[in-house]
Write an enzyme that holds these catalytic residues in place. Sequence first.
Site, PDB file in Angstrom:
ATOM      1  N   ASP A 112       0.831  -1.202   0.000  1.00  0.00           N
ATOM      2  CA  ASP A 112       0.000   0.000   0.000  1.00  0.00           C
ATOM      3  C   ASP A 112       0.869   1.257   0.000  1.00  0.00           C
ATOM      4  OD1 ASP A 112      -2.418   1.509   0.194  1.00  0.00           O
ATOM      5  OD2 ASP A 112      -2.114   1.685   2.354  1.00  0.00           O
ATOM      6  N   ARG A 159      -8.623  12.586 -10.948  1.00  0.00           N
ATOM      7  CA  ARG A 159      -8.270  12.385  -9.541  1.00  0.00           C
ATOM      8  C   ARG A 159      -8.034  10.913  -9.191  1.00  0.00           C
ATOM      9  NH1 ARG A 159     -11.742  13.102  -5.955  1.00  0.00           N
ATOM     10  NH2 ARG A 159     -13.650  13.135  -7.200  1.00  0.00           N
ATOM     11  N   LYS A 160      -7.898  10.059 -10.191  1.00  0.00           N
ATOM     12  CA  LYS A 160      -7.693   8.631  -9.945  1.00  0.00           C
ATOM     13  C   LYS A 160      -6.409   8.143 -10.604  1.00  0.00           C
ATOM     14  CE  LYS A 160     -12.646   7.550  -9.766  1.00  0.00           C
ATOM     15  NZ  LYS A 160     -13.745   6.701 -10.345  1.00  0.00           N
TER      16      LYS A 160
END
Length: 202
Positions: A112, A159-160
């Site tokens: 992550d 925004r991704k």
Amino acid sequence: MSPPTDKETLSLYQPKDDFASNINSHIVNHPLAQSLRANPAYKELRPHLRIPESQRKHSLTAGTLTGPGRVTVPPLAFVEEGKQVVSISYLSTDMCGHVGMVHGGMLATIMDEGMGYCGLSALPNKIGVTANLTVNYRAPTPAGSFVVLRAEIVKAEGRKVWVKGRIELLGDGIESGRLLVEGDSLFVEPKYAKAMPRLLTV
């Protein structure tokens, strides 16, 4: 006070004992690190050391999980801006699930963190949160191992940003060893990103 530059982070870490010094030396002088250092497309840094020292104690990956028995020295990263990240770490002996094997939750955290750091550079305000994380465990990760995280941006759209990554054992040369973990993720920049405080810049 401005955060340290990428170059300055490389001199901020000072090993506190011979064990940490040997670990650090192995990472810094490894053929993979030397190869990436010689490639002008990459910048070299220790990302966690860009976080102000006063705030590191509140950070899971820059504070809680670092030190003797854990992530012994700050990971060394090589970043090709807007494309990929290669990060070398040493995972010590006190983060196990089963005896002698690094806990899967720790590996998911590393994935992550690494994929996130890779993806943030493609977002408008360089801030993002994890919207989705898929992790597939391919082999047990021995405690006391040097590992390489490789993360690559697959697609960026507004925004991704979509990122894929993997963790492998650090090999003897430029090529990595056995595949341990692989996965993919989606990071989204919040609509209020401009108002969010920044601890780590990319």
